[in-house]
Scaffold this motif. Structure first.
Motif, PDB file in Angstrom:
ATOM      1  N   LYS A  11      16.577 -33.158  63.712  1.00  0.00           N
ATOM      2  CA  LYS A  11      16.828 -34.068  62.600  1.00  0.00           C
ATOM      3  C   LYS A  11      15.852 -33.772  61.483  1.00  0.00           C
ATOM      4  O   LYS A  11      14.729 -33.336  61.727  1.00  0.00           O
ATOM      5  CB  LYS A  11      16.658 -35.503  63.104  1.00  0.00           C
ATOM      6  CG  LYS A  11      16.882 -36.576  62.088  1.00  0.00           C
ATOM      7  CD  LYS A  11      16.972 -37.962  62.714  1.00  0.00           C
ATOM      8  CE  LYS A  11      15.622 -38.455  63.154  1.00  0.00           C
ATOM      9  NZ  LYS A  11      15.622 -39.879  63.525  1.00  0.00           N
ATOM     10  N   ASN A  13      14.279 -35.623  57.896  1.00  0.00           N
ATOM     11  CA  ASN A  13      14.173 -36.813  57.057  1.00  0.00           C
ATOM     12  C   ASN A  13      13.345 -36.491  55.823  1.00  0.00           C
ATOM     13  O   ASN A  13      12.325 -35.815  55.930  1.00  0.00           O
ATOM     14  CB  ASN A  13      13.486 -37.962  57.806  1.00  0.00           C
ATOM     15  CG  ASN A  13      14.302 -38.467  58.961  1.00  0.00           C
ATOM     16  OD1 ASN A  13      15.513 -38.431  58.937  1.00  0.00           O
ATOM     17  ND2 ASN A  13      13.625 -38.935  59.986  1.00  0.00           N
ATOM     18  N   VAL A  21      10.243 -34.427  56.903  1.00  0.00           N
ATOM     19  CA  VAL A  21       9.787 -34.597  58.285  1.00  0.00           C
ATOM     20  C   VAL A  21      10.861 -33.972  59.168  1.00  0.00           C
ATOM     21  O   VAL A  21      12.032 -34.333  59.091  1.00  0.00           O
ATOM     22  CB  VAL A  21       9.581 -36.082  58.636  1.00  0.00           C
ATOM     23  CG1 VAL A  21       9.204 -36.238  60.098  1.00  0.00           C
ATOM     24  CG2 VAL A  21       8.515 -36.696  57.751  1.00  0.00           C
ATOM     25  N   HIS A  23      12.173 -33.104  62.934  1.00  0.00           N
ATOM     26  CA  HIS A  23      12.120 -33.392  64.363  1.00  0.00           C
ATOM     27  C   HIS A  23      12.721 -32.185  65.070  1.00  0.00           C
ATOM     28  O   HIS A  23      13.850 -31.788  64.778  1.00  0.00           O
ATOM     29  CB  HIS A  23      12.928 -34.642  64.700  1.00  0.00           C
ATOM     30  CG  HIS A  23      12.402 -35.879  64.052  1.00  0.00           C
ATOM     31  ND1 HIS A  23      11.645 -36.793  64.726  1.00  0.00           N
ATOM     32  CD2 HIS A  23      12.509 -36.337  62.785  1.00  0.00           C
ATOM     33  CE1 HIS A  23      11.322 -37.774  63.910  1.00  0.00           C
ATOM     34  NE2 HIS A  23      11.843 -37.512  62.716  1.00  0.00           N
ATOM     35  N   PHE A  25      12.789 -29.669  68.930  1.00  0.00           N
ATOM     36  CA  PHE A  25      12.569 -29.643  70.376  1.00  0.00           C
ATOM     37  C   PHE A  25      12.306 -28.210  70.811  1.00  0.00           C
ATOM     38  O   PHE A  25      13.065 -27.297  70.487  1.00  0.00           O
ATOM     39  CB  PHE A  25      13.781 -30.186  71.128  1.00  0.00           C
ATOM     40  CG  PHE A  25      13.541 -30.274  72.606  1.00  0.00           C
ATOM     41  CD1 PHE A  25      12.849 -31.340  73.142  1.00  0.00           C
ATOM     42  CD2 PHE A  25      13.982 -29.269  73.452  1.00  0.00           C
ATOM     43  CE1 PHE A  25      12.611 -31.409  74.504  1.00  0.00           C
ATOM     44  CE2 PHE A  25      13.740 -29.334  74.809  1.00  0.00           C
ATOM     45  CZ  PHE A  25      13.053 -30.408  75.330  1.00  0.00           C
ATOM     46  N   LYS A  31       9.387 -32.511  72.419  1.00  0.00           N
ATOM     47  CA  LYS A  31       9.757 -32.979  71.086  1.00  0.00           C
ATOM     48  C   LYS A  31       8.573 -32.853  70.143  1.00  0.00           C
ATOM     49  O   LYS A  31       7.481 -33.308  70.447  1.00  0.00           O
ATOM     50  CB  LYS A  31      10.237 -34.422  71.130  1.00  0.00           C
ATOM     51  CG  LYS A  31      10.739 -34.889  69.795  1.00  0.00           C
ATOM     52  CD  LYS A  31      11.279 -36.300  69.852  1.00  0.00           C
ATOM     53  CE  LYS A  31      11.738 -36.721  68.467  1.00  0.00           C
ATOM     54  NZ  LYS A  31      12.121 -38.117  68.449  1.00  0.00           N
ATOM     55  N   ILE A  33       7.264 -33.466  66.048  1.00  0.00           N
ATOM     56  CA  ILE A  33       7.487 -34.053  64.739  1.00  0.00           C
ATOM     57  C   ILE A  33       6.572 -33.318  63.781  1.00  0.00           C
ATOM     58  O   ILE A  33       5.353 -33.357  63.926  1.00  0.00           O
ATOM     59  CB  ILE A  33       7.206 -35.566  64.746  1.00  0.00           C
ATOM     60  CG1 ILE A  33       8.080 -36.269  65.779  1.00  0.00           C
ATOM     61  CG2 ILE A  33       7.448 -36.143  63.353  1.00  0.00           C
ATOM     62  CD1 ILE A  33       7.756 -37.732  65.951  1.00  0.00           C
ATOM     63  N   ILE A  68       1.856 -36.483  63.762  1.00  0.00           N
ATOM     64  CA  ILE A  68       2.672 -35.505  63.053  1.00  0.00           C
ATOM     65  C   ILE A  68       1.850 -34.247  62.811  1.00  0.00           C
ATOM     66  O   ILE A  68       0.731 -34.314  62.335  1.00  0.00           O
ATOM     67  CB  ILE A  68       3.171 -36.079  61.713  1.00  0.00           C
ATOM     68  CG1 ILE A  68       4.064 -37.295  61.957  1.00  0.00           C
ATOM     69  CG2 ILE A  68       3.926 -35.030  60.915  1.00  0.00           C
ATOM     70  CD1 ILE A  68       4.545 -37.970  60.703  1.00  0.00           C
TER      71      ILE A  68
END
Length: 82
Positions: A11, A13, A21, A23, A25, A31, A33, A68
């Motif tokens: 994802k 953002n 930002v 996201h 994997f 995961k 960030i 982060i």
């Protein structure tokens, strides 16, 4: 500490006017960030690479206490033999 891994983008953002930002994997770190500073500017080297489910070779700076991490470099990873 500088880390390197292959990761799938999950994802993206927007953050502020120019950052994103991300996201992701990875097999090695789970995961992640990450913040890609300046990713939404017209001259960004990140422009067009962050699409969901794209596989990237990423280099990021991991800080032990930070939630982060900062994304430093990226490159596309091309699957061969498919």
């Amino acid at each position: 500490m500088l880390k390197n891994t292959l990761a799938f983008v999950l994802k993206i953002n927007p953050k502020g006017e120019t950052s994103s930002v991300v996201h992701a994997f990875s097999r090695d770190f789970g995961k992640l960030i990450l913040i890609a500073k300046g990713a939404r500017t017209s001259r960004s080297p990140f422009k067009g690479l962050f699409e969901p489910f794209s596989l990237l070779n990423i280099h990021f700076n991991e800080k032990p206490a930070a939630l982060i991490s900062s994304l430093l470099m990226r490159s596309t990873f091309i699957l061969s033999g498919i």
